[in-house]
Motif scaffolding. Structure first.
Motif, mmCIF file in Angstrom:
data_model
loop_
_atom_site.group_PDB
_atom_site.id
_atom_site.type_symbol
_atom_site.label_atom_id
_atom_site.label_comp_id
_atom_site.label_asym_id
_atom_site.label_seq_id
_atom_site.Cartn_x
_atom_site.Cartn_y
_atom_site.Cartn_z
ATOM 1 N N PRO A 285 21.620 21.245 15.610
ATOM 2 C CA PRO A 285 22.526 20.272 14.983
ATOM 3 C C PRO A 285 23.541 19.695 15.960
ATOM 4 O O PRO A 285 24.124 18.658 15.692
ATOM 5 C CB PRO A 285 23.214 21.092 13.886
ATOM 6 C CG PRO A 285 23.070 22.514 14.308
ATOM 7 C CD PRO A 285 21.798 22.605 15.078
ATOM 8 N N GLY B 51 26.185 24.678 5.839
ATOM 9 C CA GLY B 51 25.282 23.539 5.754
ATOM 10 C C GLY B 51 23.954 23.913 5.150
ATOM 11 O O GLY B 51 23.781 25.002 4.588
ATOM 12 N N ARG C 207 15.472 21.298 10.356
ATOM 13 C CA ARG C 207 16.551 20.370 10.688
ATOM 14 C C ARG C 207 17.794 20.752 9.910
ATOM 15 O O ARG C 207 17.717 21.125 8.735
ATOM 16 C CB ARG C 207 16.127 18.934 10.348
ATOM 17 C CG ARG C 207 17.092 17.873 10.815
ATOM 18 C CD ARG C 207 16.442 16.486 10.696
ATOM 19 N NE ARG C 207 15.989 16.248 9.332
ATOM 20 C CZ ARG C 207 16.763 15.769 8.357
ATOM 21 N NH1 ARG C 207 18.034 15.504 8.603
ATOM 22 N NH2 ARG C 207 16.271 15.553 7.156
ATOM 23 N N TYR C 208 18.953 20.678 10.556
ATOM 24 C CA TYR C 208 20.195 21.181 9.950
ATOM 25 C C TYR C 208 21.145 20.037 9.631
ATOM 26 O O TYR C 208 21.351 19.135 10.460
ATOM 27 C CB TYR C 208 20.900 22.146 10.904
ATOM 28 C CG TYR C 208 21.740 23.174 10.197
ATOM 29 C CD1 TYR C 208 21.156 24.328 9.682
ATOM 30 C CD2 TYR C 208 23.107 23.004 10.024
ATOM 31 C CE1 TYR C 208 21.919 25.282 9.029
ATOM 32 C CE2 TYR C 208 23.878 23.950 9.380
ATOM 33 C CZ TYR C 208 23.276 25.080 8.879
ATOM 34 O OH TYR C 208 24.038 26.037 8.226
ATOM 35 N N ILE C 209 21.711 20.053 8.416
ATOM 36 C CA ILE C 209 22.754 19.111 8.017
ATOM 37 C C ILE C 209 24.012 19.920 7.726
ATOM 38 O O ILE C 209 24.025 20.763 6.832
ATOM 39 C CB ILE C 209 22.344 18.302 6.764
ATOM 40 C CG1 ILE C 209 21.104 17.458 7.063
ATOM 41 C CG2 ILE C 209 23.490 17.415 6.308
ATOM 42 C CD1 ILE C 209 20.627 16.638 5.877
ATOM 43 N N GLN C 210 25.057 19.679 8.486
ATOM 44 C CA GLN C 210 26.299 20.405 8.304
ATOM 45 C C GLN C 210 27.093 19.822 7.143
ATOM 46 O O GLN C 210 27.088 18.609 6.910
ATOM 47 C CB GLN C 210 27.124 20.378 9.591
ATOM 48 C CG GLN C 210 26.474 21.132 10.739
ATOM 49 C CD GLN C 210 27.277 21.062 12.024
ATOM 50 O OE1 GLN C 210 27.753 20.001 12.397
ATOM 51 N NE2 GLN C 210 27.420 22.194 12.696
ATOM 52 N N ASP D 110 22.664 12.730 8.612
ATOM 53 C CA ASP D 110 23.687 13.770 8.686
ATOM 54 C C ASP D 110 25.046 13.126 8.459
ATOM 55 O O ASP D 110 25.931 13.150 9.318
ATOM 56 C CB ASP D 110 23.626 14.466 10.052
ATOM 57 C CG ASP D 110 24.509 15.716 10.100
ATOM 58 O OD1 ASP D 110 25.128 16.020 9.066
ATOM 59 O OD2 ASP D 110 24.591 16.349 11.157
ATOM 60 N N ARG D 111 25.209 12.523 7.278
ATOM 61 C CA ARG D 111 26.439 11.796 6.979
ATOM 62 C C ARG D 111 26.768 11.951 5.498
ATOM 63 O O ARG D 111 25.938 11.637 4.630
ATOM 64 C CB ARG D 111 26.301 10.329 7.348
ATOM 65 C CG ARG D 111 27.592 9.534 7.164
ATOM 66 C CD ARG D 111 27.510 8.152 7.784
ATOM 67 N NE ARG D 111 26.498 7.319 7.142
ATOM 68 C CZ ARG D 111 25.390 6.908 7.719
ATOM 69 N NH1 ARG D 111 25.097 7.307 8.958
ATOM 70 N NH2 ARG D 111 24.525 6.141 7.080
ATOM 71 N N TRP D 112 27.969 12.418 5.207
ATOM 72 C CA TRP D 112 28.400 12.658 3.838
ATOM 73 C C TRP D 112 29.348 11.564 3.366
ATOM 74 O O TRP D 112 30.205 11.109 4.134
ATOM 75 C CB TRP D 112 29.093 14.013 3.716
ATOM 76 C CG TRP D 112 28.159 15.164 3.919
ATOM 77 C CD1 TRP D 112 27.864 15.778 5.099
ATOM 78 C CD2 TRP D 112 27.377 15.805 2.913
ATOM 79 N NE1 TRP D 112 26.948 16.782 4.887
ATOM 80 C CE2 TRP D 112 26.626 16.838 3.560
ATOM 81 C CE3 TRP D 112 27.233 15.640 1.542
ATOM 82 C CZ2 TRP D 112 25.747 17.664 2.876
ATOM 83 C CZ3 TRP D 112 26.364 16.471 0.852
ATOM 84 C CH2 TRP D 112 25.634 17.464 1.509
#
Length: 495
Positions: free
Chosen positions: A202, A234, A248-251, A346-348
């Protein structure tokens, strides 16, 4: 070596569930419900009943007892050839989806079917799959993944074609950075398989450091993708159907300001957050306790320590640096924030914010349960997303932690309203550690009350104290922004 049983006494006495809401029957497709992760041990049967045998030939029968959300549905399991002391604990629902549920039965040491010498010191389980066929429901024994043992929170569940075939999957880190084992069970092959998968770092620093990830739950994101969720950090995504899958990692976003100390102390995040996947988005909800200052009684004019002007008792004052350390805080509700993120990004994005006071919850409780005596010191356990409403989550409440029943409080975060309050049985749990599964049983959406007669063992009596108000699903809306000075405790929870 300990060989006893941890089955709780309340697990032999299933609660009577509230009758289905006729007005909801036409609007709730496929009976989206909350399914209790712990089964009850009782010979109760209805149209969902199915049976099979264990590896040792013992009979096992199962029935589902459903209720409209936010009431909690449950599973009843009957093992006529086994003693209570043969069970290590209650049968546990591991995964659930549409018309399919997987549960396991764990055996005590003396009752374990020891097949190899290595089995002598290992926890032994039988896995079963329930299917609600178009004809008669079925229950089948699944292969045991030994020597692997999976906790119930780390197994994900997929139904790629939307039918009765399914996959279960778990990921385990290896000793080398970025390397994981992906373990998959396929109902088509009726076997477990494992393969090496690599994690896309990430951030650059994880190329040389281990990624800390503790799975709290697993969510299905459609197609063949699962997400292993660490509520503090995440979500780890993997398309388990891909020929060469990768992780794949999403924080997650940083915690709210009032929760930062919980994260700094490495405390569980479940009392603060919940995550689901719906309508193409990963959806995160977080709650934060709200506090305000109450000034003490005005000191006497002759008091030499009276160097600052204060208000009358019970009034709110400004939280200035000068008085921050001398004036008491009281709990004043909480703030809920929801976020959305596309799995491909990867966007909140922050979606909604709601400010909730305890007075709004107490008002809804008095309306839906006039026979109750709501307390301003009600204990509240934090958020659980709805199974069928995009902007609704639930809080769980108790006037006293010793109460056998709890309240599910429906919050519409977009409308800033308390929509409903419903009672459910929570006798067997440490209140702040409820584990529920979204479940859909399309053929038996609303079983008519007269067909729900239980074949109850004479020694197991039904308990009806979990439903003291037959109209407890009557909707009541109350604005959440009303303020009061009651005590509030949403975060204490034991794991």
């Amino acid at each position: 070596m300990f060989s006893g049983s941890f089955v709780l006494p309340g697990s032999f006495n299933p609660p009577v569930l509230p009758a289905p809401n006729p007005s909801a029957a036409a609007s709730v497709p496929a009976a989206g419900v909350f399914l209790d992760s712990l089964a009850y041990i009782a010979d109760r049967r209805n149209a969902t009943f199915a049976e099979t045998t264990t590896r040792t030939g013992q009979a096992v029968g199962v029935s589902f007892w459903l209720a409209d959300p936010p009431a909690v549905s449950h599973l009843c399991i009957h093992c006529p050839g086994m003693k209570t002391t043969d069970l290590l604990h209650e049968p546990v629902v591991v995964c659930a989806g549409k018309d399919v549920a997987v549960f396991h039965i764990a055996y005590t040491y003396g009752a374990r079917p020891r097949e190899t010498r290595r089995d002598r010191g290992a926890v032994d389980l039988d896995y079963f799959v329930y299917r609600a066929h178009a004809g008669k429901p079925s229950l089948d024994l699944l292969p045991n993944p030994k020597p692997l043992f999976f906790a119930r929170c780390e197994l994900g569940f997929l139904q790629p074609g939307g039918g009765e075939d399914f996959l279960m999957a778990a990921v385990r880190p290896r000793r080398a950075q970025l390397q994981y084992d992906l373990h998959v069970f396929s109902s088509k092959t009726n076997a477990w398989a494992s393969k090496l998968v690599m994690l896309q770092p990430p951030s650059p620093r994880y190329e040389t450091e281990f990624l800390v990830h503790e799975t709290n739950k697993v969510i299905a994101l459609g197609g063949g993708t699962l997400g292993w969720v660490d509520l503090r950090r995440g979500v780890m995504l993997c398309d388990v159907l891909a020929g060469d899958p990768v992780l794949r990692y999403i924080q997650f976003p940083d915690p709210m300001a009032g929760n930062a100390h919980q994260f700094d102390l490495d405390l569980p995040a479940r009392p603060l957050r919940d995550v689901v996947y719906a309508n193409g988005f990963i959806r995160l909800v977080e709650i934060e306790e709200r506090r305000r200052l109450i000034a003490p009684a005005k000191p006497s004019d002759n008091d030499p320590s009276n160097g600052a002007t204060t208000s009358d008792p019970g009034t709110e004052v400004k939280n200035t640096t000068r008085i921050r350390t001398s004036l008491p805080y009281i709990r004043d509700g909480w703030t809920a924030v929801t976020y959305n993120a596309k799995p491909s990004l990867d966007r909140w994005s922050k979606v909604c914010t709601a400010c909730v006071s305890e007075s709004s919850i107490l008002s809804a409780l008095r309306h839906n349960h006039p026979e109750s005596s709501p307390s301003e010191a009600m204990e509240i356990a934090g958020p659980l997303w709805s199974v069928d409403a995009e902007d609704v989550f639930y809080l769980m409440g108790k006037a006293d932690l010793k109460d056998k029943n709890a309240l599910a409080i429906a919050i519409n975060v977009r409308k800033n309203m308390v929509e409903n309050v419903t009672s459910f049985s929570a006798e067997r749990y440490w209140f702040f550690c409820l584990e529920l599964h979204p479940f859909a049983l399309s053929k038996f959406v609303h079983v008519a009350p007269d067909t729900c007669k239980a074949a109850v063992d004479p020694q197991i009596q039904e308990r009806d104290d979990s439903r003291k108000d037959s109209n407890n699903t009557t909707p009541h809306q109350q604005r959440l922004s009303d303020r009061n000075g009651s005590k509030y405790h949403p975060y204490a929870r034991r794991y």
